[in-house]
Write a protein that holds these residues in place. Structure first.
Motif, mmCIF file in Angstrom:
data_model
loop_
_atom_site.group_PDB
_atom_site.id
_atom_site.type_symbol
_atom_site.label_atom_id
_atom_site.label_comp_id
_atom_site.label_asym_id
_atom_site.label_seq_id
_atom_site.Cartn_x
_atom_site.Cartn_y
_atom_site.Cartn_z
ATOM 1 N N ASP A 83 1.027 -1.260 -0.048
ATOM 2 C CA ASP A 83 0.104 -0.370 -0.213
ATOM 3 C C ASP A 83 0.804 1.584 -0.022
ATOM 4 O O ASP A 83 0.614 2.480 -0.373
ATOM 5 C CB ASP A 83 -1.416 0.148 1.399
ATOM 6 N N PHE A 84 1.553 1.657 0.814
ATOM 7 C CA PHE A 84 2.782 2.045 1.012
ATOM 8 C C PHE A 84 3.567 2.787 -0.742
ATOM 9 O O PHE A 84 3.685 3.935 -1.296
ATOM 10 C CB PHE A 84 4.441 2.154 1.324
ATOM 11 N N VAL A 85 3.772 1.700 -1.809
ATOM 12 C CA VAL A 85 4.467 1.323 -2.976
ATOM 13 C C VAL A 85 2.955 2.150 -3.821
ATOM 14 O O VAL A 85 3.064 2.615 -4.562
ATOM 15 C CB VAL A 85 5.287 0.231 -3.381
ATOM 16 N N ARG A 86 1.904 1.452 -3.583
ATOM 17 C CA ARG A 86 0.818 2.229 -4.827
ATOM 18 C C ARG A 86 0.561 3.852 -3.615
ATOM 19 O O ARG A 86 0.680 3.738 -4.689
ATOM 20 C CB ARG A 86 -0.319 1.051 -3.753
ATOM 21 N N ARG A 87 0.775 4.323 -2.823
ATOM 22 C CA ARG A 87 0.354 5.812 -2.468
ATOM 23 C C ARG A 87 1.556 6.324 -3.084
ATOM 24 O O ARG A 87 0.985 7.227 -3.386
ATOM 25 C CB ARG A 87 0.437 5.853 -1.444
ATOM 26 N N HIS A 88 2.349 6.324 -3.040
ATOM 27 C CA HIS A 88 4.012 6.480 -3.404
ATOM 28 C C HIS A 88 4.286 6.812 -4.969
ATOM 29 O O HIS A 88 5.054 7.313 -6.297
ATOM 30 C CB HIS A 88 5.030 6.681 -2.287
ATOM 31 N N PHE A 89 3.761 5.836 -5.482
ATOM 32 C CA PHE A 89 5.454 5.148 -6.643
ATOM 33 C C PHE A 89 3.492 4.525 -7.400
ATOM 34 O O PHE A 89 2.934 3.616 -8.011
ATOM 35 C CB PHE A 89 5.821 4.081 -6.971
ATOM 36 N N PRO A 90 2.263 5.519 -8.023
ATOM 37 C CA PRO A 90 1.113 4.982 -8.330
ATOM 38 C C PRO A 90 1.825 4.407 -9.642
ATOM 39 O O PRO A 90 2.007 5.120 -10.607
ATOM 40 C CB PRO A 90 0.420 5.674 -8.374
ATOM 41 N N PRO A 91 0.860 3.320 -10.390
ATOM 42 C CA PRO A 91 0.723 3.146 -11.742
ATOM 43 C C PRO A 91 -0.352 3.774 -12.315
ATOM 44 O O PRO A 91 -1.298 4.405 -12.166
ATOM 45 C CB PRO A 91 0.827 1.731 -12.135
ATOM 46 N N ASN A 92 0.417 4.025 -13.701
ATOM 47 C CA ASN A 92 -0.301 4.840 -15.055
ATOM 48 C C ASN A 92 -0.624 3.732 -16.184
ATOM 49 O O ASN A 92 0.427 3.788 -17.557
ATOM 50 C CB ASN A 92 0.022 6.047 -15.454
ATOM 51 N N ASP A 93 -1.683 2.776 -15.841
ATOM 52 C CA ASP A 93 -1.955 2.197 -17.526
ATOM 53 C C ASP A 93 -1.848 2.519 -18.090
ATOM 54 O O ASP A 93 -1.974 2.330 -19.265
ATOM 55 C CB ASP A 93 -2.583 0.950 -16.456
ATOM 56 N N SER A 94 -2.564 4.395 -18.205
ATOM 57 C CA SER A 94 -3.415 4.229 -19.331
ATOM 58 C C SER A 94 -2.236 4.912 -20.367
ATOM 59 O O SER A 94 -3.154 5.728 -21.234
ATOM 60 C CB SER A 94 -4.438 5.181 -19.279
ATOM 61 N N GLU A 95 -1.326 5.810 -19.863
ATOM 62 C CA GLU A 95 -0.628 6.537 -20.889
ATOM 63 C C GLU A 95 1.159 6.154 -20.420
ATOM 64 O O GLU A 95 1.813 6.357 -21.172
ATOM 65 C CB GLU A 95 -0.554 7.863 -20.364
ATOM 66 N N ARG A 96 1.310 6.234 -19.499
ATOM 67 C CA ARG A 96 2.822 5.718 -19.442
ATOM 68 C C ARG A 96 2.716 4.505 -18.458
ATOM 69 O O ARG A 96 3.758 4.126 -17.498
ATOM 70 C CB ARG A 96 3.697 6.892 -18.369
ATOM 71 N N PHE A 97 2.413 2.894 -18.794
ATOM 72 C CA PHE A 97 2.537 2.206 -18.754
ATOM 73 C C PHE A 97 4.227 0.981 -18.116
ATOM 74 O O PHE A 97 4.532 0.991 -19.106
ATOM 75 C CB PHE A 97 1.733 0.834 -18.433
#
Length: 285
Positions: A83-97
Motif C-alpha cells: 500500500d505504501f508503494v501504491r501511494r507513493h509510486f502509483p502506476p499509470n496503465d493508460s499513458e505510461r505503463f
C-alpha cells in the motif's frame, strides 16, 4: 426430609455407577416425555433447522474465494508495504505503463510459443506463426483495454515490437541476455549461445497487460475470462505446425482454486452422509 443416601449410590473406588445412574434416570424421563407428546420433538427441530438453514441464501454474497485473502495474514507487513508503494509510486496503465513499476503481478495474459522438432522459434516459419498468433489476440476489445505506453498498447515482447512482420531477427545478431539495452531473459527460453550470441531459442513468451485503473478494471477481468475460454479454440483454428502454444493469465490460479473447491465439495457431502449413517445405525443396535 430425604432419607439417608443408599450406600450403593455413593461414589467410591468400588462403585463407579454413581454417574451412570442419574444419567439413566434423566434420559428415561426424557424418553417418557417424548413418548407421551412426540409432535413437539418432531416439528421443533425441523422448523429450527429450516429457519437456520435459510441463511445459506446469503452465502453467495458472503463467500470469499480470493487466494490472497485466504492464504495470507490480514494485517501482514507485506500488504502495508505494498500500500505504501501504491501511494507513493502509483502506476499509470493508460499513458505510461511500465511492468517493473507494478506493485502486484498485474492483469495479464501470457502465451508461450515453443518451437517443435527441436528447431528455433526464431526460424522464419515459426516466427510467422508467432506473428499470426499475436494478431489473433489483438482484437478490438483488447485494443481498448490494453495497458498503454507511448500512445499504443504495451508490446507483448521486445523482439516482436522491433521486428514484427519484417521477419525474425538473425540469431547471430542477437546477444543474450541483453541486446542493445533490452533484457531478453524473460522473452526467450531454451536459449543456446556462443560467446553471448544467440544460436537458437526454443521458446518465446508474449505478455499482454491490461489496464487495472479506472472503470476498465472490471472489463479487463471479463476479457481475461473470455480469453481463457476462447484461446484453445482460436489456437486450434490457426492449425499451427511449427510452434506449440501454452497459455496462462493472472486469473488462472484463482480459476483453478475455485475449480478444486467445486470438485471437493461433493466428496465432503458423501463423507458426511456415510459418517452420519454409520453413527445412526450404530446407535440403533
Amino acid at each position: 426430609m430425604a432419607g439417608p443416601r443408599d450406600p450403593a449410590e455413593r461414589c467410591s473406588c468400588r462403585n463407579t455407577n454413581c454417574v451412570e445412574r442419574p444419567l439413566r434416570r434423566l434420559f428415561q424421563g426424557l424418553a417418557s416425555g417424548v413418548a407421551a407428546c412426540p409432535w413437539p420433538f418432531v416439528l421443533v427441530p425441523l422448523l429450527l433447522s429450516g429457519g437456520l438453514g435459510a441463511g445459506f441464501l446469503f452465502l453467495p454474497q458472503r463467500q470469499a474465494n480470493d487466494i490472497e485473502g485466504q492464504f495470507t495474514p490480514t494485517g501482514g507487513p507485506a500488504k502495508a508495504e505494498r500500500d505504501f508503494v501504491r501511494r507513493h509510486f502509483p502506476p499509470n496503465d493508460s499513458e505510461r505503463f511500465s511492468a517493473p513499476r507494478l506493485p502486484t503481478e498485474g492483469a495479464y495474459a501470457a502465451l508461450i510459443a515453443v518451437a517443435t522438432n527441436v528447431t528455433s522459434v526464431l526460424d522464419p516459419a515459426a516466427w510467422a506463426e508467432v506473428v499470426l498468433l499475436n494478431a489473433t489476440v489483438h482484437d478490438g476489445e483488447y485494443e481498448r483495454l490494453c495497458a498503454r505506453t507511448a500512445g499504443g498498447c504495451a508490446s507483448p515482447n521486445p523482439l516482436l515490437s522491433r521486428w514484427g512482420d519484417a521477419g525474425p531477427p538473425a540469431s547471430e545478431s542477437l546477444r543474450f541476455p541483453v541486446h542493445t539495452g533490452v533484457f531478453l531473459g524473460t522473452a526467450l527460453g531454451g536459449v543456446e549461445t556462443d560467446g553471448g550470441r544467440v544460436l537458437r531459442a526454443r521458446a518465446l513468451k508474449l505478455m499482454y497487460y491490461l489496464r487495472e485503473d479506472g472503470p476498465e478494471a472490471q472489463d479487463s477481468r471479463q476479457w481475461l475470462e473470455s480469453f481463457l475460454h476462447d484461446i484453445p479454440s482460436k489456437v486450434a483454428a490457426l492449425r499451427l505446425g511449427s510452434i506449440q502454444v501454452t497459455y496462462f493469465t493472472s486469473l488462472s490460479r484463482q480459476e483453478e482454486f475455485e475449480g478444486n473447491t467445486k470438485s471437493v465439495i461433493p466428496l465432503f457431502s458423501i463423507t458426511y452422509f456415510l459418517t452420519i449413517t454409520f453413527a445412526v445405525v450404530s446407535c440403533l443396535r
